[in-house]
Motif scaffolding. Sequence first.
Motif, PDB file in Angstrom:
ATOM      1  N   TYR A  46      28.626  45.033  32.091  1.00 24.77           N
ATOM      2  CA  TYR A  46      27.775  46.177  31.787  1.00 24.77           C
ATOM      3  C   TYR A  46      28.530  47.364  31.262  1.00 24.77           C
ATOM      4  O   TYR A  46      27.991  48.440  31.126  1.00 24.77           O
ATOM      5  N   TRP A  47      29.818  47.194  30.964  1.00 26.47           N
ATOM      6  CA  TRP A  47      30.534  48.375  30.483  1.00 26.47           C
ATOM      7  C   TRP A  47      30.842  48.334  29.002  1.00 26.47           C
ATOM      8  O   TRP A  47      31.935  48.645  28.594  1.00 26.47           O
ATOM      9  N   LYS A  48      29.804  47.977  28.240  1.00 26.87           N
ATOM     10  CA  LYS A  48      29.965  48.093  26.789  1.00 26.87           C
ATOM     11  C   LYS A  48      30.174  49.567  26.446  1.00 26.87           C
ATOM     12  O   LYS A  48      30.723  49.910  25.426  1.00 26.87           O
ATOM     13  N   ASP A  82      39.969  42.836  48.159  1.00 24.75           N
ATOM     14  CA  ASP A  82      38.758  43.453  47.624  1.00 24.75           C
ATOM     15  C   ASP A  82      38.401  42.672  46.355  1.00 24.75           C
ATOM     16  O   ASP A  82      39.005  42.880  45.298  1.00 24.75           O
ATOM     17  N   ILE A  83      37.448  41.754  46.495  1.00 26.03           N
ATOM     18  CA  ILE A  83      37.123  40.875  45.353  1.00 26.03           C
ATOM     19  C   ILE A  83      36.156  41.610  44.418  1.00 26.03           C
ATOM     20  O   ILE A  83      35.134  42.118  44.851  1.00 26.03           O
ATOM     21  N   GLY A  84      36.475  41.624  43.128  1.00 27.52           N
ATOM     22  CA  GLY A  84      35.623  42.317  42.146  1.00 27.52           C
ATOM     23  C   GLY A  84      35.680  43.813  42.382  1.00 27.52           C
ATOM     24  O   GLY A  84      34.660  44.483  42.521  1.00 27.52           O
ATOM     25  N   PHE A 142      45.106  32.611  43.331  1.00 26.20           N
ATOM     26  CA  PHE A 142      45.667  33.734  44.083  1.00 26.20           C
ATOM     27  C   PHE A 142      45.069  33.789  45.495  1.00 26.20           C
ATOM     28  O   PHE A 142      45.770  34.040  46.479  1.00 26.20           O
ATOM     29  N   TYR A 143      43.773  33.520  45.575  1.00 27.05           N
ATOM     30  CA  TYR A 143      43.105  33.626  46.879  1.00 27.05           C
ATOM     31  C   TYR A 143      43.615  32.565  47.857  1.00 27.05           C
ATOM     32  O   TYR A 143      43.784  32.822  49.040  1.00 27.05           O
ATOM     33  N   THR A 144      43.805  31.367  47.323  1.00 25.94           N
ATOM     34  CA  THR A 144      44.171  30.272  48.221  1.00 25.94           C
ATOM     35  C   THR A 144      45.670  30.275  48.557  1.00 25.94           C
ATOM     36  O   THR A 144      46.099  29.560  49.458  1.00 25.94           O
ATOM     37  N   TYR A 154      31.926  43.901  47.605  1.00 28.31           N
ATOM     38  CA  TYR A 154      31.054  45.076  47.484  1.00 28.31           C
ATOM     39  C   TYR A 154      30.332  45.015  46.144  1.00 28.31           C
ATOM     40  O   TYR A 154      30.950  45.078  45.081  1.00 28.31           O
ATOM     41  N   ASP A 155      29.029  44.874  46.214  1.00 31.63           N
ATOM     42  CA  ASP A 155      28.193  44.769  45.002  1.00 31.63           C
ATOM     43  C   ASP A 155      28.705  43.696  44.053  1.00 31.63           C
ATOM     44  O   ASP A 155      28.820  43.907  42.844  1.00 31.63           O
ATOM     45  N   LEU A 156      28.980  42.566  44.616  1.00 30.17           N
ATOM     46  CA  LEU A 156      29.504  41.460  43.814  1.00 30.17           C
ATOM     47  C   LEU A 156      28.783  40.148  44.124  1.00 30.17           C
ATOM     48  O   LEU A 156      28.809  39.223  43.317  1.00 30.17           O
TER      49      LEU A 156
HETATM   50  C1  SAM Z   1      29.072  45.674  40.065  1.00 31.99           C
HETATM   51  S1  SAM Z   1      30.793  45.749  39.850  1.00 31.99           S
HETATM   52  C2  SAM Z   1      31.282  46.231  41.460  1.00 31.99           C
HETATM   53  C3  SAM Z   1      32.616  46.852  41.485  1.00 31.99           C
HETATM   54  C4  SAM Z   1      33.039  47.378  42.849  1.00 31.99           C
HETATM   55  N1  SAM Z   1      33.142  46.317  43.829  1.00 31.99           N
HETATM   56  C5  SAM Z   1      32.078  48.425  43.335  1.00 31.99           C
HETATM   57  O1  SAM Z   1      31.382  48.161  44.314  1.00 31.99           O
HETATM   58  O2  SAM Z   1      32.010  49.491  42.724  1.00 31.99           O
HETATM   59  C6  SAM Z   1      31.251  44.043  39.828  1.00 31.99           C
HETATM   60  C7  SAM Z   1      32.725  43.819  39.439  1.00 31.99           C
HETATM   61  O3  SAM Z   1      33.071  42.489  39.758  1.00 31.99           O
HETATM   62  C8  SAM Z   1      33.793  41.912  38.660  1.00 31.99           C
HETATM   63  N2  SAM Z   1      33.546  40.469  38.761  1.00 31.99           N
HETATM   64  C9  SAM Z   1      32.481  39.752  38.322  1.00 31.99           C
HETATM   65  N3  SAM Z   1      32.621  38.475  38.666  1.00 31.99           N
HETATM   66  C10 SAM Z   1      33.791  38.375  39.358  1.00 31.99           C
HETATM   67  C11 SAM Z   1      34.486  37.304  39.991  1.00 31.99           C
HETATM   68  N4  SAM Z   1      34.015  36.065  39.980  1.00 31.99           N
HETATM   69  N5  SAM Z   1      35.658  37.584  40.603  1.00 31.99           N
HETATM   70  C12 SAM Z   1      36.162  38.827  40.634  1.00 31.99           C
HETATM   71  N6  SAM Z   1      35.544  39.881  40.043  1.00 31.99           N
HETATM   72  C13 SAM Z   1      34.388  39.651  39.419  1.00 31.99           C
HETATM   73  C14 SAM Z   1      33.257  42.604  37.447  1.00 31.99           C
HETATM   74  O4  SAM Z   1      34.192  42.589  36.373  1.00 31.99           O
HETATM   75  C15 SAM Z   1      33.002  44.006  37.993  1.00 31.99           C
HETATM   76  O5  SAM Z   1      34.139  44.831  37.850  1.00 31.99           O
END
Ligand code: SAM
Length: 394
Positions: A46-48, A82-84, A142-144, A154-156
């Motif tokens: 979403y960051w076009k 912290d994933i994503g 990396f995770y494993t 968080y929001d992912l």
């Molecule tokens: C909605 S944003 C949330 C970012 C942050 N966690 C927050 O709450 O502000 C989702 C992020 O997850 C990343 N993302 C999407 N799929 C992912 C994956 N499979 N593994 C890691 N990151 C991912 C996207 O690039 C994006 O930066």
Amino acid sequence: MRLRSARPRTAFVGAVLIATLLPLCPAARAAADAAKPGKKKRIFIYWKSGLQAVIRTQEAKIPRIDALLPILKLKKGMSVLDIGAGTGQQSYKMAAALRGTGHVYATDIDPQLVAYMGDQARARGLKNLQPVLVTADGVDPFYTSHKFDLVLIYDLISYIHDRVGYFSQIRRSLNPGGRVVVVGQPEADHYAFVPEDVVDWKGLVADLEREPQGSVFDRELVRQIRSMAGGPLSSVPPEELHRDILFQLNRCLYEDLFANFVDGDDVAPGLKLAPLERPYATWLVRRLRLAGMPGRNTAEILYIELRDVVTLNKLILIQRYRKYLRSDAPHPYIPSGPEGRWITGHNAITRDFRKAGYVQAAKIGFVPFQDVWIFSARPQGPVSGGKGRRTPPR
Ligand SMILES: C[S@@+](CC[C@H](N)C(=O)[O-])C[C@H]1O[C@@H](n2cnc3c(N)ncnc32)[C@H](O)[C@@H]1O
């Protein structure tokens, strides 16, 4: 953007239309297709609009991240994943809370964001923060190859399609006593107002009758209720009037009511929002701005964007009519109705984590509209209540 569509004559027809046609819209179909195994996954970028706009959007969350920190129970020396992590707002807070000890690994699939987090870690002197570029497909090696005491999602969660497979693998990387914390919206897509949400019908009707002519709520809501009533509201039998009011409130959820309350890329200061509602509303406004709204054609709206529209509109209606609506502690907002409550209690996130070998340690309302789920790895053994199913091997 006009999200308006032809107005069905009765509340019943309208409600059925919303419930049945929504899954047929192209965006909803695309989202459903993306979730099907074998179909090419669509990565929602979403960051076009550029990095600065995304940073501003995610910075809106900072007060909510502060509210989340005590729930995370960080301890010195912890290894945190912290994933994503996006622009890293929560990672910076967590790394600072660890006071130079332990590690915070902030992953993302977007190289631009990972580079940005690296620059920020240096600028902020956060030596225990390590940004990591990971693959969008499956579980990155990396995770494993690392161990974690806390994993934050968080929001992912809606970006991860095979949740059971994914979190079964993450489970193996948890240290003893490790936790996975998920922050997101309960998967109640049905955000409709229901009759039980209104605790003071008399007050609500009187307020609607007093609405000044030409105001936003007059234009967007009251005129339509009047036109359904076909005369003064007092001339309509209460049951019918209540149904018409609910129908029109719910219609507003799917329209561009929010466009009246956008001030640049912030929410209008006049909205009576609670402390944690305002940053959430601001975040929603900025996400919608990144998605080019208001001003986008309805046909192009993705399901996830429509959900943001509905959530923001609901917050706007709640702040206007809050005193007539139920507010259930600890959520100072209106729950999303019986269906929503049911899903919140027995939702897919809890179910998928259970299948992936976790127990739910807690579920906390994170106002507004979000929840925090805390999971820990289940000790090995059979899954209770699941015939023949076993905990995935560690
Ligand atoms: C909605 S944003 C949330 C970012 C942050 N966690 C927050 O709450 O502000 C989702 C992020 O997850 C990343 N993302 C999407 N799929 C992912 C994956 N499979 N593994 C890691 N990151 C991912 C996207 O690039 C994006 O930066």
